[in-house]
Design a protein around this motif. Sequence first.
Motif, mmCIF file in Angstrom:
data_model
loop_
_atom_site.group_PDB
_atom_site.id
_atom_site.type_symbol
_atom_site.label_atom_id
_atom_site.label_comp_id
_atom_site.label_asym_id
_atom_site.label_seq_id
_atom_site.Cartn_x
_atom_site.Cartn_y
_atom_site.Cartn_z
ATOM 1 N N ASP A 255 23.611 -30.383 0.080
ATOM 2 C CA ASP A 255 22.958 -31.197 1.076
ATOM 3 C C ASP A 255 21.547 -30.512 1.373
ATOM 4 O O ASP A 255 21.352 -29.500 2.015
ATOM 5 C CB ASP A 255 23.736 -31.307 2.299
ATOM 6 N N ASN B 165 24.565 -24.849 7.055
ATOM 7 C CA ASN B 165 25.333 -26.198 7.116
ATOM 8 C C ASN B 165 26.670 -26.115 6.582
ATOM 9 O O ASN B 165 26.956 -25.543 5.481
ATOM 10 C CB ASN B 165 24.309 -27.163 6.215
ATOM 11 N N ASP C 34 32.548 -28.402 11.761
ATOM 12 C CA ASP C 34 31.387 -29.282 11.644
ATOM 13 C C ASP C 34 31.527 -30.567 12.818
ATOM 14 O O ASP C 34 30.466 -30.810 13.440
ATOM 15 C CB ASP C 34 31.328 -30.077 10.222
ATOM 16 N N LYS D 242 28.811 -30.525 16.167
ATOM 17 C CA LYS D 242 28.186 -31.921 16.346
ATOM 18 C C LYS D 242 28.327 -32.296 17.807
ATOM 19 O O LYS D 242 27.360 -32.512 18.585
ATOM 20 C CB LYS D 242 28.793 -33.039 15.656
ATOM 21 N N HIS E 4 18.368 -26.640 7.504
ATOM 22 C CA HIS E 4 19.794 -27.044 7.216
ATOM 23 C C HIS E 4 20.507 -27.437 8.507
ATOM 24 O O HIS E 4 21.126 -28.254 8.570
ATOM 25 C CB HIS E 4 20.525 -26.134 6.186
ATOM 26 N N ARG F 178 21.166 -31.350 10.143
ATOM 27 C CA ARG F 178 22.473 -31.411 10.238
ATOM 28 C C ARG F 178 22.823 -31.960 11.656
ATOM 29 O O ARG F 178 23.615 -33.071 11.654
ATOM 30 C CB ARG F 178 23.571 -30.482 9.876
ATOM 31 N N TYR F 179 22.536 -31.357 12.506
ATOM 32 C CA TYR F 179 22.756 -31.756 13.887
ATOM 33 C C TYR F 179 21.726 -32.490 14.732
ATOM 34 O O TYR F 179 21.752 -32.415 15.991
ATOM 35 C CB TYR F 179 23.405 -30.541 14.713
#
Length: 300
Positions: free
Chosen positions: A119, A144, A185, A189, A209, A213-214
């Motif tokens: 990603d 990530n 993950d 979050k 990353h 992502r967050y």
Amino acid sequence: MRQFLVGRIFWSFLFFHLITSAAAVSADSEKNIVTSIKPLTLLLNELALPSDKVVQLVKNSSSAHHYQLKVSDRRLMQSADIIFWIGPELEVFLDKPLKQVRRSGSGVISTLSELQNLDWPENAHKNHNHGGHSHSRDPHIWLNPINLQVMVVEIAKRLSQISPENSQAYEKKAEALVKRLMDLDVDLKEQLLKSADKPFVVLHPAYTHFVERYGLHQIDYVGINPESPIGAKHLYKLGKHKLSCVFGEVGQNHQRIEKIATFSKASVGYLDPLGLKLADDSSIVDLLRKLTNDLGACLK
């Protein structure tokens, strides 16, 4: 009595033969695995078997940006069954030596930044320059958990290739770690939701990353190279932002960070993206949990 002694000698010989045979199998199955940096060592420590030997090139007290390979490092690379590194965008010092290893055909080399399913956030594609080596994306892919899952599958696949008799054991370890990373993950979050709107500055562009992502609110970074000095103009620019926190980095100079924090009246925090302060028996999950906790503690 004689028959008893002969029997004892026979069984003693058989026991000795079994022990030496087992030792020989163990020695033959042992694989020499070389990693470039600690995050990869943390991964390999969870995926390798007890009979495998994992050795890290860049010591925790050294910088991957300016590391100078020693003669012993080169010998280690030549004798390795497999070498794992991120890629030339991060470990610049390994680019040419690994080309020599490839030419010699002495071992397998796995460049993890080349994996297909990683990603790559849109903001990761910026022109950076590390030690004179220009690249266009943030290579800190292990920050990530989605990328880590891709890396785990690839590492297990590579280990199975060099040790096919142990492929099921590697696959089982990989499945367990992927499940832990999926759960991680979800946890991160939820934990970082409360920090999403807090503006902050980091030492250098190593967190793209993680930030993407967050959905975190990173305003800027101090400099491309964490060891380079900061100019007065850039210091003034950073100080004008209304910042919740200015993040330094474990193992780096803190003076620049403290200047910016004082100028902008922000808190100071320290992040450890390489896990340098983690114990040797820690996991890659521990690295990301600590990064999250350190970031959240400063932003709140």
